[in-house]
Enzyme design. Structure first.
Site, PDB file in Angstrom:
ATOM      1  N   ARG A   1      27.954  72.287 -58.627  1.00  0.00           N
ATOM      2  CA  ARG A   1      28.922  71.760 -59.651  1.00  0.00           C
ATOM      3  C   ARG A   1      28.835  70.304 -59.213  1.00  0.00           C
ATOM      4  NH1 ARG A   1      32.472  74.876 -56.300  1.00  0.00           N
ATOM      5  NH2 ARG A   1      33.783  73.634 -55.052  1.00  0.00           N
TER       6      ARG A   1
ATOM      7  N   ARG B   1      35.423  64.166 -57.952  1.00  0.00           N
ATOM      8  CA  ARG B   1      36.682  64.507 -58.717  1.00  0.00           C
ATOM      9  C   ARG B   1      37.105  63.202 -59.328  1.00  0.00           C
ATOM     10  NH1 ARG B   1      39.594  67.862 -53.940  1.00  0.00           N
ATOM     11  NH2 ARG B   1      38.157  69.830 -54.235  1.00  0.00           N
TER      12      ARG B   1
ATOM     13  N   ARG C   1      20.154  77.678 -38.961  1.00  0.00           N
ATOM     14  CA  ARG C   1      20.304  76.465 -38.210  1.00  0.00           C
ATOM     15  C   ARG C   1      21.437  77.085 -37.465  1.00  0.00           C
ATOM     16  NH1 ARG C   1      17.144  72.317 -38.269  1.00  0.00           N
ATOM     17  NH2 ARG C   1      18.717  70.858 -38.347  1.00  0.00           N
TER      18      ARG C   1
ATOM     19  N   ARG D   1      29.352  65.480 -37.948  1.00  0.00           N
ATOM     20  CA  ARG D   1      30.864  65.430 -37.995  1.00  0.00           C
ATOM     21  C   ARG D   1      31.567  65.475 -36.567  1.00  0.00           C
ATOM     22  NH1 ARG D   1      33.041  70.703 -40.886  1.00  0.00           N
ATOM     23  NH2 ARG D   1      32.221  72.455 -39.245  1.00  0.00           N
TER      24      ARG D   1
ATOM     25  N   GLU E   1      29.328  67.552 -33.443  1.00  0.00           N
ATOM     26  CA  GLU E   1      28.720  68.518 -33.864  1.00  0.00           C
ATOM     27  C   GLU E   1      27.358  68.309 -34.308  1.00  0.00           C
ATOM     28  OE1 GLU E   1      29.478  71.524 -37.588  1.00  0.00           O
ATOM     29  OE2 GLU E   1      31.105  71.344 -36.335  1.00  0.00           O
TER      30      GLU E   1
ATOM     31  N   TYR F   1      25.403  83.024 -46.153  1.00  0.00           N
ATOM     32  CA  TYR F   1      26.600  82.335 -45.672  1.00  0.00           C
ATOM     33  C   TYR F   1      27.871  82.802 -46.222  1.00  0.00           C
ATOM     34  CZ  TYR F   1      29.870  78.739 -43.927  1.00  0.00           C
ATOM     35  OH  TYR F   1      30.721  78.180 -43.445  1.00  0.00           O
TER      36      TYR F   1
ATOM     37  N   ASP G   1      32.205  83.045 -46.622  1.00  0.00           N
ATOM     38  CA  ASP G   1      33.417  82.320 -45.975  1.00  0.00           C
ATOM     39  C   ASP G   1      34.338  83.506 -45.460  1.00  0.00           C
ATOM     40  OD1 ASP G   1      33.176  79.647 -46.520  1.00  0.00           O
ATOM     41  OD2 ASP G   1      33.847  79.910 -48.650  1.00  0.00           O
TER      42      ASP G   1
END
Length: 381
Positions: free
Chosen positions: A171, A175, A247, A277, A298, A346, A348
């Site tokens: 998407r 915003r 990865r 990050r 990271e 993957y 959540d």
């Protein structure tokens, strides 16, 4: 029935708990020396900060049943992930929002003005985006793409964004208001005492035994009625067809006296910064107060045989190999593949829990009806 569950992470714990409550005898084994899988948290002995040992895990969901489930085992505290990004010598708010746009372009636009402005930036000559780069250029134009997506994506995936499918950007990643809450979900939070006590509470049932530092061997299956496998799908078959691509992450831990970066997650979008990050773990528990701080730089790289797999690559070559392993799995009776590694997707945490609950229901229904238990309750395809 006697059930063997390989892996003491969320999938194994949730399935084991539901089956134990139904009267089955559940043995859960894990090769690591702790429960919780990659959700494992513990106190840092130097700073007393609650550490997300395998990288940050933030609970967010629209699934009210899953939210009620986890709150039945621990107390959740309110937490919203508000990510920042350092790129091209400045710090910006993510996801890209109205503040990001105004700051980046040096403007003071209202939402409708910003929407028209970004539409002008977008590359409308790309009518049918064929890869990640074209999709991003079609959405936001070159400037925002190169600042916030290109370098980060190259570091995260180790390849050009032109080699990644357009579907990764499902998407518009923009915003047109000042909302910088990273997730859209209704329910968001962090367990007050970390994820490890929550998973320990799920496992706390007389029908469950947990054995750590225990590696699965095929002879274990002979002593049980069914196996739930949450390890790597290809690992169950000894990688005999080859290894599925992942990865992995390397974490460079360092401490700081005081507040290092003022936020939980700071992305680095520039390609010449080697890490993706920095996470500062005390900001994941803002209800606590600590003088010291522990941070992770990271780094993402290709996963080797001895590394922890984090992100399935799922490009053309991997999908072809995946089909071969799916066929082997579906031809193997007595085992069900679950979770992120077992289904090579993957996931959540909330989705992992939802699928574990659904998998347990399918198993219990199959036992009652005498029907075969499938290799996958949720297809890896």
């Amino acid at each position: 029935m006697k059930i063997l569950l390989v892996g003491a992470g969320l999938s194994g714990a949730v399935i084991g708990r539901k089956l134990a409550e139904a009267g089955h005898e559940c043995r859960i084994i894990d090769a690591r020396d702790h429960i919780g899988g990659n959700c494992y948290t513990r106190r840092d002995p130097e700073t007393d900060v609650m550490m997300h040992v395998y990288g940050p895990h933030i609970f967010h969901t629209d699934d009210e049943e899953v939210w009620t489930y986890v709150n039945g085992f621990t107390e959740f505290m309110p937490f919203q992930n508000r990510v920042k990004s350092t790129t091209q010598g400045a710090v910006y708010s993510l996801p890209v929002n109205l503040l990001t746009i105004n700051q980046f372009f040096g403007k003071t636009m209202r939402p409708d003005e910003a929407r028209d402005f970004i539409a002008e930036q977008a590359d409308l000559t790309i009518e049918d985006p064929q890869n990640f780069e074209e999709q991003a250029m079609r959405f936001v134009g070159r400037d925002l793409y190169e600042a916030f997506f290109k370098g980060y994506t190259e570091k995260q995936w180790g390849c050009s964004p032109t080699a990644l499918p357009a579907s990764i950007l499902k998407r518009l990643p923009v915003r047109f208001n000042y909302d910088d809450n990273y997730f859209f979900h209704r329910f968001q939070g962090m367990p007050k005492d970390g994820y490890t006590p929550m998973i320990q509470a799920i496992l706390d049932h007389p029908g469950i035994t947990v054995e750590l530092n225990t590696t699965y061997s095929p002879d274990m299956a002979a002593d049980v009625d069914h196996v739930f496998w949450s390890g790597p799908l290809d690992g169950y078959f000894g990688y005999e067809l080859g290894r599925l691509g992942y990865r992995t992450l390397d974490f460079e831990r360092f401490t700081h006296q005081g507040d290092y970066q003022g936020c939980a997650v700071m992305n680095y979008g520039d390609r010449d910064v080697p890490y993706t990050r920095i996470t500062e773990h005390k900001h994941f528990s803002p209800w606590e107060s600590h003088e010291g701080s522990v941070c992770y730089r990271e780094y993402s790289r290709e996963c080797g045989p001895d590394d922890i797999p984090y992100y399935p690559i799922r490009l053309v070559e991997e999908k072809a190999l995946l089909e071969d392993y799916i066929a082997k799995a579906e031809a193997t009776p007595g085992v069900t593949f679950v979770g992120r590694l077992g289904t090579y997707r993957y996931l959540d945490m909330d989705v992992t829990i939802r699928e574990a609950l659904d998998t347990a229901d399918v198993f219990l229904s199959g036992v009652t009806s005498g029907t075969a238990i499938p290799a996958f309750v949720k297809s890896p395809r």
